[in-house]
Structures are given as C-alpha cells and as structure tokens.
Design a protein around this motif. Sequence first.
Motif, PDB file in Angstrom:
ATOM      1  N   ARG A   1       3.492 -39.824  -6.340  1.00  0.00           N
ATOM      2  CA  ARG A   1       3.039 -38.491  -5.679  1.00  0.00           C
ATOM      3  C   ARG A   1       2.537 -37.773  -4.972  1.00  0.00           C
ATOM      4  NH1 ARG A   1      -3.636 -37.430  -8.131  1.00  0.00           N
ATOM      5  NH2 ARG A   1      -3.510 -35.068  -7.640  1.00  0.00           N
ATOM      6  N   TYR A   2       2.048 -38.926  -3.138  1.00  0.00           N
ATOM      7  CA  TYR A   2       2.015 -37.851  -2.205  1.00  0.00           C
ATOM      8  C   TYR A   2       2.791 -38.475  -1.370  1.00  0.00           C
ATOM      9  CZ  TYR A   2      -2.345 -38.510  -3.975  1.00  0.00           C
ATOM     10  OH  TYR A   2      -4.311 -37.606  -5.004  1.00  0.00           O
ATOM     11  N   GLY A   3       3.802 -39.242  -1.247  1.00  0.00           N
ATOM     12  CA  GLY A   3       4.501 -39.864  -0.049  1.00  0.00           C
ATOM     13  C   GLY A   3       4.684 -41.114   0.616  1.00  0.00           C
TER      14      GLY A   3
ATOM     15  N   MET B   1      -5.925 -41.997   2.615  1.00  0.00           N
ATOM     16  CA  MET B   1      -4.799 -43.379   2.805  1.00  0.00           C
ATOM     17  C   MET B   1      -4.267 -43.729   1.588  1.00  0.00           C
ATOM     18  SD  MET B   1      -6.227 -47.079   2.948  1.00  0.00           S
ATOM     19  CE  MET B   1      -7.108 -47.658   1.675  1.00  0.00           C
ATOM     20  N   ILE B   2      -2.890 -43.643   1.861  1.00  0.00           N
ATOM     21  CA  ILE B   2      -1.902 -43.995   0.359  1.00  0.00           C
ATOM     22  C   ILE B   2      -1.819 -44.734   0.363  1.00  0.00           C
ATOM     23  CG2 ILE B   2       0.315 -42.793  -0.509  1.00  0.00           C
ATOM     24  CD1 ILE B   2       0.511 -40.350   1.515  1.00  0.00           C
ATOM     25  N   ARG B   3      -2.053 -45.747  -0.844  1.00  0.00           N
ATOM     26  CA  ARG B   3      -1.565 -47.237  -0.956  1.00  0.00           C
ATOM     27  C   ARG B   3      -0.454 -47.113  -1.552  1.00  0.00           C
ATOM     28  NH1 ARG B   3      -6.513 -47.820  -4.688  1.00  0.00           N
ATOM     29  NH2 ARG B   3      -5.850 -45.801  -5.310  1.00  0.00           N
ATOM     30  N   THR B   4       0.371 -48.532  -1.517  1.00  0.00           N
ATOM     31  CA  THR B   4       1.289 -49.000  -1.144  1.00  0.00           C
ATOM     32  C   THR B   4       1.915 -49.025  -3.127  1.00  0.00           C
ATOM     33  OG1 THR B   4       0.861 -50.998  -1.640  1.00  0.00           O
ATOM     34  CG2 THR B   4       1.720 -50.420   0.715  1.00  0.00           C
ATOM     35  N   LEU B   5       0.385 -48.369  -4.221  1.00  0.00           N
ATOM     36  CA  LEU B   5       0.693 -48.541  -5.768  1.00  0.00           C
ATOM     37  C   LEU B   5       2.286 -47.715  -5.464  1.00  0.00           C
ATOM     38  CD1 LEU B   5      -2.492 -48.274  -6.963  1.00  0.00           C
ATOM     39  CD2 LEU B   5      -0.990 -50.203  -6.516  1.00  0.00           C
ATOM     40  N   ARG B   6       3.366 -47.494  -6.539  1.00  0.00           N
ATOM     41  CA  ARG B   6       4.172 -46.749  -6.896  1.00  0.00           C
ATOM     42  C   ARG B   6       3.616 -45.070  -7.358  1.00  0.00           C
ATOM     43  NH1 ARG B   6       9.359 -48.152 -10.853  1.00  0.00           N
ATOM     44  NH2 ARG B   6      10.308 -46.288 -10.791  1.00  0.00           N
ATOM     45  N   ASP B   7       2.935 -45.332  -7.896  1.00  0.00           N
ATOM     46  CA  ASP B   7       1.947 -43.874  -8.641  1.00  0.00           C
ATOM     47  C   ASP B   7       1.975 -43.015  -7.689  1.00  0.00           C
ATOM     48  OD1 ASP B   7       0.109 -45.702  -8.083  1.00  0.00           O
ATOM     49  OD2 ASP B   7      -0.911 -44.301  -9.919  1.00  0.00           O
ATOM     50  N   GLU B   8       1.688 -44.213  -6.698  1.00  0.00           N
ATOM     51  CA  GLU B   8       0.772 -43.346  -5.414  1.00  0.00           C
ATOM     52  C   GLU B   8       1.503 -42.359  -3.799  1.00  0.00           C
ATOM     53  OE1 GLU B   8      -3.100 -44.369  -3.531  1.00  0.00           O
ATOM     54  OE2 GLU B   8      -3.848 -45.243  -4.845  1.00  0.00           O
TER      55      GLU B   8
END
Length: 245
Positions: free
Chosen positions: A83-85, A73-80
């Motif tokens: 990094r992940y899409g 689960m990719i969170r809505t944080l900018r760095d995530e």
Amino acid sequence: MFGTHYKLERHSIGLTIAIIVVASIGGLVEIAPLFTIDQTVEKAPNMRVYTPLEVAGRNIYIREGCYACHSQMIRTLRDEVERYGPYSLAVESQYDHPMLWGSKRTGPDLARLGGKYSDEWHVAHLDNPRDVVPESVMPAYRFLKQTTLRIDDLPQHLAALRKVGVPYTDDMIRNAVSDAFGQAVPESPQADGVKTRYGEETTIRAFDSNPGSVTEMDALVAYLQILGKLTDAAHEPQQAQAQAQ
C-alpha cells in the motif's frame, strides 16, 4: 509464584532487591541493542538535511498535532509495503528530532507521501479535507494560507538541531532566513542559494501557489512533499533486485 510475592511483600529489603533485579533485566533488554547500533543502522552518505522551510513546516506539523492521526513508519508487513511502498529504515529518521513514527492511523501513513500528490492537492486538502477525501474526519487548516510564516528564528532552530547531530553548516545556519524565503519565492535572488547549500534537486516553488509571500501553508506543503525523499536508501534493495532480474 504468588506465594513468593506475598513473602517478599513482608520484607521491604527483599522486595526492593527483587524490583531492582526485574527492572535491570528489562533495562538490559532495551539498552543492549544500542551497543550494535552502528551495525544495524543503514548507511546513507547522500542523505540531505531538511531545508529551513521544511524545518518550519515540520514544526507546524507537530504544532497542529498531525502526528496524532498519521504515522510515519511503514512496517515490514506485506500489506503495508504494497500500500505505502518500501518499509521504513532507521537511517531515514536520523535527522528527525523528535521522531514522528507514531502508532495510530486515523489517516494513512505519510512516510512516503512526498511527490505522491501535487501542491494544489495538498493545499485543497488542508483548506477543506472533504473536498478531496469525502470521508475524511480531518479538521480544516485553511488559516495556514493566510498566516505569514515566521522565519526570523530559523537560524536558532537549525543551530539547536546541529547540537543533537544534524550536520548543518555555519553557512546553512547563517543563511536560514534567506533560504526559507528563497525556496518559496522561486523568482527571488535568494532562490539560487538554496540549491547551492541543499543540492540541485531541492524543490523551489510557491507551494501555496502565491509567489508573493511565504505562508505557513508554503512551509507545511514543502515538508509534506519531502517526506520519504531525503534519501533513496529504502528503494535501493528493490532497484538492485530489478536489475538482477
């Protein structure tokens, strides 16, 4: 506040009523959003279901405890997102039973892992993680390549998933065994049936580089290669924005 609590402790009925009131408030906060689920869950009419081989791979992923160190689960944080899409959407997990969102990342998030690495990379990584990621603390799973995949019970797995809402057809359930074999053995007569039932874009190849057998390595790599690729719903906002620019 504490004085009120001490008084309630002396009156069992009053304490019971207070507990019920507080629990009801917490339950309402958790349940209320479900009444708007039809408006909050995105639509993905072209989303496909997992193939029998991918279902088997997902079962192995759960069996080996991969979810304990990898979230999906990719969170809505900018760095995530960088990094992940694109951040994960609810609709992407609608066919996941159980869901594998996770909360701990000893290793990276895998929500968009599909297609990021080659099959050979995944096989090498599962055989000995340190060969491709020197700092990895992940255990080796080399036994997967020597273990023949059990496929005779896949019709029952698909039937069970249909009972909880996954739209498997009678044809998919009936041909689950041959489809699992055909997806991992591209030269077999069964391979054509996989694309007929699951779509022309379905990946059919020897995931463990051995076309002569169907192993647990085939199944797990097939599952890893489809993560994030059942639907393009998460990428559509970015594509629309790029076209507007």
